[in-house]
Design a protein around this motif. Structure first.
Motif, short mmCIF file in Angstrom:
data_model
loop_
_atom_site.label_atom_id
_atom_site.label_comp_id
_atom_site.label_asym_id
_atom_site.label_seq_id
_atom_site.Cartn_x
_atom_site.Cartn_y
_atom_site.Cartn_z
N GLN A 130 0.83 -1.21 0.00
CA GLN A 130 0.00 0.00 0.00
C GLN A 130 0.87 1.26 0.00
O GLN A 130 0.61 2.20 -0.76
N GLU A 131 1.90 1.26 0.83
CA GLU A 131 2.78 2.43 0.88
C GLU A 131 3.57 2.58 -0.42
O GLU A 131 3.76 3.70 -0.91
N ALA A 132 4.03 1.46 -0.98
CA ALA A 132 4.77 1.52 -2.24
C ALA A 132 3.90 2.06 -3.36
O ALA A 132 4.35 2.87 -4.19
N LYS A 133 2.62 1.65 -3.38
CA LYS A 133 1.70 2.15 -4.39
C LYS A 133 1.47 3.65 -4.22
O LYS A 133 1.49 4.42 -5.19
N GLU A 134 1.23 4.07 -2.99
CA GLU A 134 0.95 5.48 -2.73
C GLU A 134 2.14 6.36 -3.08
O GLU A 134 1.97 7.50 -3.52
N SER A 135 3.35 5.84 -2.89
CA SER A 135 4.55 6.62 -3.17
C SER A 135 5.16 6.31 -4.54
O SER A 135 6.22 6.84 -4.87
N ASP A 136 4.49 5.45 -5.31
CA ASP A 136 4.97 5.04 -6.63
C ASP A 136 6.43 4.56 -6.56
O ASP A 136 7.31 5.05 -7.26
N ASP A 137 6.65 3.55 -5.72
CA ASP A 137 8.01 3.09 -5.46
C ASP A 137 8.05 1.57 -5.51
O ASP A 137 7.96 0.89 -4.48
N PHE A 138 8.19 1.01 -6.71
CA PHE A 138 8.21 -0.44 -6.85
C PHE A 138 9.39 -1.05 -6.10
O PHE A 138 9.28 -2.14 -5.54
N GLU A 139 10.51 -0.36 -6.09
CA GLU A 139 11.69 -0.90 -5.42
C GLU A 139 11.42 -1.16 -3.95
O GLU A 139 12.02 -2.07 -3.35
N ALA A 140 10.53 -0.38 -3.34
CA ALA A 140 10.20 -0.59 -1.93
C ALA A 140 9.42 -1.89 -1.73
O ALA A 140 9.48 -2.49 -0.65
N PHE A 141 8.69 -2.32 -2.76
CA PHE A 141 7.90 -3.55 -2.67
C PHE A 141 8.65 -4.75 -3.19
O PHE A 141 8.34 -5.90 -2.84
N ALA A 142 9.66 -4.54 -4.03
CA ALA A 142 10.34 -5.63 -4.71
C ALA A 142 10.88 -6.71 -3.77
O ALA A 142 10.69 -7.91 -4.04
N PRO A 143 11.56 -6.37 -2.67
CA PRO A 143 12.05 -7.43 -1.78
C PRO A 143 10.91 -8.27 -1.19
O PRO A 143 11.07 -9.49 -1.02
N THR A 144 9.80 -7.64 -0.90
CA THR A 144 8.64 -8.37 -0.38
C THR A 144 8.09 -9.31 -1.43
O THR A 144 7.75 -10.47 -1.14
N LEU A 145 7.98 -8.84 -2.67
CA LEU A 145 7.50 -9.69 -3.75
C LEU A 145 8.44 -10.87 -3.96
O LEU A 145 8.00 -12.01 -4.16
N ASP A 146 9.75 -10.62 -3.89
CA ASP A 146 10.73 -11.69 -4.02
C ASP A 146 10.54 -12.74 -2.93
O ASP A 146 10.58 -13.95 -3.18
N ARG A 147 10.33 -12.26 -1.71
CA ARG A 147 10.12 -13.17 -0.57
C ARG A 147 8.86 -14.01 -0.76
O ARG A 147 8.88 -15.24 -0.54
N LEU A 148 7.77 -13.39 -1.18
CA LEU A 148 6.52 -14.11 -1.36
C LEU A 148 6.63 -15.14 -2.48
O LEU A 148 6.11 -16.26 -2.36
N LEU A 149 7.31 -14.80 -3.56
CA LEU A 149 7.51 -15.76 -4.64
C LEU A 149 8.30 -16.96 -4.17
O LEU A 149 7.98 -18.11 -4.49
N ASP A 150 9.34 -16.71 -3.40
CA ASP A 150 10.15 -17.81 -2.88
C ASP A 150 9.31 -18.72 -1.98
O ASP A 150 9.38 -19.96 -2.09
N LEU A 151 8.50 -18.12 -1.11
CA LEU A 151 7.66 -18.90 -0.21
C LEU A 151 6.65 -19.75 -0.99
O LEU A 151 6.43 -20.92 -0.69
N ALA A 206 13.03 -7.50 -10.40
CA ALA A 206 13.48 -6.16 -10.79
C ALA A 206 13.06 -5.79 -12.21
O ALA A 206 12.95 -4.61 -12.55
N GLU A 207 12.80 -6.81 -13.04
CA GLU A 207 12.42 -6.56 -14.43
C GLU A 207 10.92 -6.32 -14.60
O GLU A 207 10.47 -5.95 -15.70
N VAL A 208 10.13 -6.53 -13.55
CA VAL A 208 8.68 -6.49 -13.68
C VAL A 208 8.16 -5.16 -14.23
O VAL A 208 7.35 -5.15 -15.17
N PRO A 209 8.56 -4.00 -13.69
CA PRO A 209 8.00 -2.75 -14.22
C PRO A 209 8.21 -2.57 -15.72
O PRO A 209 7.28 -2.18 -16.44
#
Length: 513
Positions: free
Chosen positions: A129-150, A384-387
């Motif tokens: 939510q914060e990454a979306k509001e601030s338009d900052d994919f890099e802030a969400f990227a580590p979380t997305l990486d973690r969720l994909l791994d899980l 990192a390539e998603v955007p």
């Protein structure tokens, strides 16, 4: 246990047995815990103070772990073993089939991984939510990486020999395989792309509404739409959320929406979409709560209910004959039913936002997400390539390029939930919605006239009898054939789309003139 086929379940060998009763009791406990977790999730997205995440993530992780232990425990396995080959009534056999499937998938997954996934998704929501509001994919990227791994680890535990994306897809659609989803998406792409191109070349200009429409007025209108359609506020509520969703049980099914003061039709469409979900949930058999017979039949069927009400009802000309005066009263407009119908169905191939997309381009959004998810889960695409990949495919499929990641790859909430494999069910559900609605039209006299006068009882009754009241008694393909007389097919949706939009855009090739 109730029977809908007139048989006496108690007369069958094994019915009422200690093993069967124990199995259903244990499954019920796991269900109640899962539903409690869903309320915690709803609260986090709608009501919880921003600082509550550290505690909430631990709470949800603990509840998930306990529910998992109940489902995969030795007592559950023993009950299933005792019922192997038992002579069961049809409904009991369906209950055992569904519980066995859930047990066999989940018993392979360690409890600590289940808890870690639940904790991670709870923690991910405010980060997204914060990454979306601030338009900052890099802030969400580590979380997305973690969720994909899980989720890759989860899929590997469930079936190390299977395509991990197919395994994840089966969590949302257990009885239609991934190849069916791929075939439907390809059929939709083949049929819709030329239709969208023809619309783009058309000189027709359906009515467009412009202006500013205050959020408070939109909220009142969406509430009135829910009341008009028959939403039971005694067992539900309407709230706002960053991304519209519905959740609950047959005793408490809640909906959320969101507003854009320049686009009043969007909030109305998304609210009616969530009504379709809640209407299905509330229509599940109350006496079977805690049993598979009281649960929905997967996301394809669930999305068919939301898309049916959103598009075949809420975007129909009969609905706007009924509802245009209420729209005008709330927004100070002076629309005719035809103008409202046209405005609600304009095709915008440059629309960046999936939940605000028209019926046609919507499916190109789904194709884009489906392809990116498959590559992410397979490890063929780095986070990192998603955007860049997202923006390139948006430009290729829809002819528009997002200026921000908030309008691009951060727009949907699903990845923060770890919901990889979900998106295809939106298109599968749309296809099924058209097939179900065609069957309902064939059996309900004057359905259009009923909708135009606010008489929704016959449609609700048809959906209840053919979909809702069966819970998980039938597999998805069986339920579809029982309701419509034929297997799932995209033909009804494509015919409906060509007829509707051919008329709206004056396309000789598609419309009936």
């Amino acid at each position: 246990m109730a029977s809908t086929d007139g048989s006496d379940p108690e007369a069958a060998d094994g019915s009422g047995s200690e093993a069967y009763d124990d199995l259903v009791e244990r499954y019920g406990r796991a269900t109640y815990l899962g539903d409690a977790n869903a309320v915690l999730s709803w609260d986090q997205e709608v009501m919880m103070p921003e600082g509550g995440t550290p505690a909430r993530s631990k709470q949800r992780g603990a509840v998930s772990a306990v529910a998992h232990d109940v489902l995969v425990g030795e007592e559950t396995a023993e009950a299933l073993d005792a019922l192997e080959g038992a002579d069961l009534a049809d409904e009991e056999a369906a209950v055992v089939r569904e519980i066995r499937r859930e047990h066999e998938r989940n018993v392979r997954v360690p409890t600590d991984l289940v808890e870690e996934i639940s904790t991670a998704t709870s923690e991910a929501h405010p980060i997204w939510q914060e990454a979306k509001e601030s338009d900052d994919f890099e802030a969400f990227a580590p979380t997305l990486d973690r969720l994909l791994d899980l989720k890759r680890r989860y899929a590997d535990h469930v079936d190390p020999d299977a395509d991990p994306y197919a395994t994840l897809f089966a969590d949302y659609e257990p009885h239609l395989d991934l190849s069916t989803a791929e075939d439907v998406l390809e059929e939709l792409r083949a049929g819709l792309v030329p239709l969208i191109e023809a619309i783009g070349d058309s000189a027709a200009e359906p009515y467009a509404l412009a202006g500013t429409f205050p959020e408070a007025d939109q909220l009142e209108l969406t509430r009135e739409a829910l009341e008009t359609l028959g939403y039971d506020f005694e067992r539900g509520r309407l709230d706002t959320a960053p991304h519209p969703f519905s959740t609950g049980t047959q005793f408490d099914a809640r909906v959320t929406t969101r507003f854009d003061e320049a686009e009043p039709f969007d909030s109305l469409a998304s609210t009616i979409h969530e009504f379709g979900h809640a209407n299905y949930t509330l229509g599940l058999p109350r006496g079977e709560y805690g049993s598979p017979l009281g649960e929905h039949r997967g996301l394809t069927v669930h999305e068919s209910q939301s898309r049916l009400f959103e598009n075949h009802v809420g975007r129909s000309e009969p609905f706007w004959k009924l509802f245009v005066d209420r729209f005008d009263d709330h927004h100070g407009t002076d629309l005719t039913p035809r103008q409202a119908y046209e405005a609600a169905n304009r095709v915008y191939d440059d629309n960046l936002i999936r939940v605000e997309a028209d019926e046609l381009t919507y499916h190109l959004h789904i194709v884009l997400r489906f392809e990116i998810e498959r590559d992410l889960v397979a490890g063929d695409l780095d986070v990192a390539e998603v955007p860049a990949v997202w923006n390139d495919r948006m430009e290729e499929y829809l002819g528009v390029r997002p200026d921000t990641d908030a309008e691009g790859c951060l727009q949907d909430i699903h990845w923060s939930h770890g919901s990889f494999g979900y998106f295809a069910t939106y298109s599968l559900g749309s296809v099924l919605a058209a097939q179900l609605y065609a069957a309902a039209e064939a059996e309900i006299d004057g359905l259009d006239e009923r909708i135009a006068t606010g008489e929704f009882g016959a449609l609700h009754e048809w959906l209840a009898e053919n979909v809702h009241e069966h819970g998980c008694r039938y597999r998805t393909d069986e339920l579809i054939e029982r309701a419509t007389g034929e297997p799932l097919t995209a033909e009804y949706f494509l015919e409906y789309a060509e007829r509707k939009f051919g008329e709206l855009y004056d396309l000789d090739r598609y419309g009936e003139h």
